[in-house]
Design a protein around this motif. Structure first.
Motif, PDB file in Angstrom:
ATOM      1  N   VAL A   1     -48.200   6.262  -5.253  1.00  0.00           N
ATOM      2  CA  VAL A   1     -48.616   6.722  -4.634  1.00  0.00           C
ATOM      3  C   VAL A   1     -49.484   6.070  -3.946  1.00  0.00           C
ATOM      4  O   VAL A   1     -49.797   6.023  -3.013  1.00  0.00           O
ATOM      5  N   GLU A   2     -50.578   5.686  -5.314  1.00  0.00           N
ATOM      6  CA  GLU A   2     -51.892   4.868  -5.432  1.00  0.00           C
ATOM      7  C   GLU A   2     -51.384   3.317  -4.116  1.00  0.00           C
ATOM      8  O   GLU A   2     -52.104   2.850  -2.831  1.00  0.00           O
ATOM      9  N   LYS A   3     -50.196   2.295  -4.455  1.00  0.00           N
ATOM     10  CA  LYS A   3     -49.676   1.519  -3.255  1.00  0.00           C
ATOM     11  C   LYS A   3     -49.498   2.008  -2.198  1.00  0.00           C
ATOM     12  O   LYS A   3     -50.448   1.367  -1.098  1.00  0.00           O
TER      13      LYS A   3
ATOM     14  N   TRP B   1     -51.328   2.725   4.089  1.00  0.00           N
ATOM     15  CA  TRP B   1     -51.832   3.819   4.723  1.00  0.00           C
ATOM     16  C   TRP B   1     -53.326   3.603   5.411  1.00  0.00           C
ATOM     17  O   TRP B   1     -52.782   3.611   6.270  1.00  0.00           O
ATOM     18  N   GLU B   2     -53.736   3.602   4.455  1.00  0.00           N
ATOM     19  CA  GLU B   2     -55.788   3.258   5.085  1.00  0.00           C
ATOM     20  C   GLU B   2     -55.743   1.851   6.041  1.00  0.00           C
ATOM     21  O   GLU B   2     -56.445   2.022   7.311  1.00  0.00           O
ATOM     22  N   ALA B   3     -55.039   1.273   5.652  1.00  0.00           N
ATOM     23  CA  ALA B   3     -54.660   0.110   6.360  1.00  0.00           C
ATOM     24  C   ALA B   3     -54.034   0.289   7.805  1.00  0.00           C
ATOM     25  O   ALA B   3     -53.900  -0.898   8.846  1.00  0.00           O
ATOM     26  N   LYS B   4     -52.629   0.436   7.416  1.00  0.00           N
ATOM     27  CA  LYS B   4     -51.509   0.538   8.945  1.00  0.00           C
ATOM     28  C   LYS B   4     -51.712   1.449   9.501  1.00  0.00           C
ATOM     29  O   LYS B   4     -50.651   1.307  10.553  1.00  0.00           O
ATOM     30  N   CYS B   5     -51.807   3.094   9.252  1.00  0.00           N
ATOM     31  CA  CYS B   5     -51.372   4.180   9.222  1.00  0.00           C
ATOM     32  C   CYS B   5     -52.591   5.273   9.900  1.00  0.00           C
ATOM     33  O   CYS B   5     -51.906   6.307  10.984  1.00  0.00           O
ATOM     34  N   ALA B   6     -53.767   4.872   9.217  1.00  0.00           N
ATOM     35  CA  ALA B   6     -54.533   5.999   9.345  1.00  0.00           C
ATOM     36  C   ALA B   6     -55.133   5.971  10.270  1.00  0.00           C
ATOM     37  O   ALA B   6     -55.819   6.693  10.601  1.00  0.00           O
ATOM     38  N   SER B   7     -55.615   5.160  11.150  1.00  0.00           N
ATOM     39  CA  SER B   7     -56.190   4.838  12.543  1.00  0.00           C
ATOM     40  C   SER B   7     -55.198   5.291  13.264  1.00  0.00           C
ATOM     41  O   SER B   7     -55.997   5.834  14.466  1.00  0.00           O
ATOM     42  N   CYS B   8     -53.619   6.297  12.896  1.00  0.00           N
ATOM     43  CA  CYS B   8     -53.425   6.919  13.550  1.00  0.00           C
ATOM     44  C   CYS B   8     -52.763   8.528  13.574  1.00  0.00           C
ATOM     45  O   CYS B   8     -53.218   8.920  14.713  1.00  0.00           O
ATOM     46  N   HIS B   9     -52.786   8.092  12.293  1.00  0.00           N
ATOM     47  CA  HIS B   9     -52.721   9.321  11.536  1.00  0.00           C
ATOM     48  C   HIS B   9     -53.791  10.470  10.204  1.00  0.00           C
ATOM     49  O   HIS B   9     -53.616  11.410  10.430  1.00  0.00           O
TER      50      HIS B   9
ATOM     51  N   ALA C   1     -43.246   3.111  -1.205  1.00  0.00           N
ATOM     52  CA  ALA C   1     -45.251   3.452  -1.032  1.00  0.00           C
ATOM     53  C   ALA C   1     -45.194   4.862  -0.809  1.00  0.00           C
ATOM     54  O   ALA C   1     -45.959   5.465  -0.761  1.00  0.00           O
ATOM     55  N   LEU C   2     -45.367   4.198   0.973  1.00  0.00           N
ATOM     56  CA  LEU C   2     -45.440   5.170   1.867  1.00  0.00           C
ATOM     57  C   LEU C   2     -45.017   6.545   1.974  1.00  0.00           C
ATOM     58  O   LEU C   2     -45.931   7.740   2.071  1.00  0.00           O
ATOM     59  N   VAL C   3     -44.049   6.746   1.719  1.00  0.00           N
ATOM     60  CA  VAL C   3     -43.281   7.085   1.837  1.00  0.00           C
ATOM     61  C   VAL C   3     -43.289   8.502   0.417  1.00  0.00           C
ATOM     62  O   VAL C   3     -44.099  10.101   0.240  1.00  0.00           O
ATOM     63  N   ALA C   4     -43.774   7.878  -0.800  1.00  0.00           N
ATOM     64  CA  ALA C   4     -44.621   8.335  -2.053  1.00  0.00           C
ATOM     65  C   ALA C   4     -45.276   9.306  -1.522  1.00  0.00           C
ATOM     66  O   ALA C   4     -45.873  10.337  -2.036  1.00  0.00           O
TER      67      ALA C   4
END
Length: 359
Positions: free
Chosen positions: A66-68, A73-81, A154-157
């Motif tokens: 989850v930590e990874k 997530w913050e680097a590649k996903c948070a900007s959209c989600h 990691a992202l699914v976790a």
């Protein structure tokens, strides 16, 4: 002895014939379509055969915490989600609408509650394999197939932790993924024709087989008052594919774009995928997730940034500080994540390149 020699010669000719025939077959495709294409190599088949079924067949080995997952997530996903998967700015929210009781029952209660504002991914998806498969093959939005299996675990976790399906210190892997209990795992039905061709179809009706017209032209139009109601559609679509939506700031085109390129949206600058220099830095640091060369994506285009700050004293230092700290307000309400991991030298190179318009 002579007969034995003849047998050996015949066998040799037979082997040569089989090898030659196999070579011709491999080069010319199949007997049904001679001379067209060739047989795909095992490596080519393996590159496309990446689907993961609900029984987890096709799932590659790997693991991720989850930590990874939060870091990715913050680097590649948070900007959209959104930071917590709750954003509705660009796509439907990922997390929300589920409870720990839902995880126990396997039925999401809020799906029947009219007060729930929107159905999220965790409310609907019944199988964790679906979540893994989609992320691996289609995400991030601007760079699909760029995630490793470990990144995907990691992202699914992390997503599962957002829905309180797994604890914050959980490590997901190919051995324990089958133990994950999705909130809506019992909400899927297979008693219909979409799942089984022998089952009852979703719809029932009788075909009209009389007084049929020879040809029907199917099309659609948009009323003039609504054409640009949500601003230019051509600047709001995914950057992949030849056509990115109609330019609603202009009158409708009479025919679809052809070889001349008429009606195409702003083209993607192929220099951005260079392997050297600031263009590579722009791509590797995932700036292309939000900024396109000539069209508004999530954030402003490189061309718009260069135009806005053209000739302004101190623009380089101000933007370097902005990139490092992140924030929102200058170009809209969607925040830019902080890029503190960049060195001052790389940050200067990247901002200078963008201020030049990507030249």
């Amino acid at each position: 002895m002579f007969k034995s020699g003849k047998s050996i010669i015949r066998l040799s000719f037979a082997l040569l014939f089989l090898v030659g025939a196999h070579s011709i077959f491999a080069q010319s495709g199949s007997a049904k379509f001679p001379g067209i294409g060739r047989v795909a190599t095992p490596a080519e088949v393996a590159a496309w055969d990446i689907d993961v079924r609900p029984d987890f067949k096709g799932l590659p080995k790997g693991s991720g915490s989850v930590e990874k997952g939060q870091e990715i997530w913050e680097a590649k996903c948070a900007s959209c989600h959104g930071v917590f998967g709750e954003s509705n700015e660009i796509f439907t929210p990922i997390a929300g609408g589920t409870t720990r009781d839902d995880v126990k029952t396997g039925q999401v209660a809020s799906l029947k509650d009219m007060k729930q504002p929107q159905r999220t991914t965790l409310m609907k998806v019944p199988t964790v394999s679906t979540l893994w498969d989609y992320i691996y093959r289609a995400m991030p939005w601007n760079a699909p197939r760029s995630l490793t299996p470990d990144d995907t675990y990691a992202l699914v976790a992390f997503i599962l932790s957002l829905g309180e399906i797994v604890p914050d210190d959980f490590v997901l892997n190919n051995n324990n993924i089958a133990e994950v209990k999705m909130p809506n795992r019992n909400g899927m039905t297979t008693k219909h024709g979409f799942w089984n061709v022998a089952g009852k179809p979703d719809v029932n009706g009788s075909a009209c087989m009389h007084n049929c017209v020879p040809f029907v032209q199917i099309g659609s139009t948009l009323p003039e008052f609504a054409r640009n109601a949500h601003e230019n559609i051509a600047e709001q679509n995914r950057m992949y594919g030849p056509y990115r939506g109609a330019d609603t700031t202009k009158p409708p085109i009479k025919q679809l774009p052809g070889s001349s390129g008429a009606g195409l949206a702003h083209a993607v600058d192929t220099h951005v995928v260079s392997t050297k220099g600031p263009a590579a830095l722009f791509k590797n640091e995932n700036c292309s997730a939000c900024h396109a060369p000539n069209a508004k994506l999530v954030g402003p285009s490189i061309a718009d940034i260069a135009k806005k700050y053209d000739g302004q004293a101190g623009a380089l230092d101000r933007l370097m500080a902005k990139v490092k700290a992140g924030g929102a307000g200058v170009w809209g309400s969607i925040p830019m994540p902080p890029q503190a991991q960049l060195s001052d030298e790389d940050r200067r190179t990247l901002v200078s390149w963008m201020l030049s318009g990507g030249k």
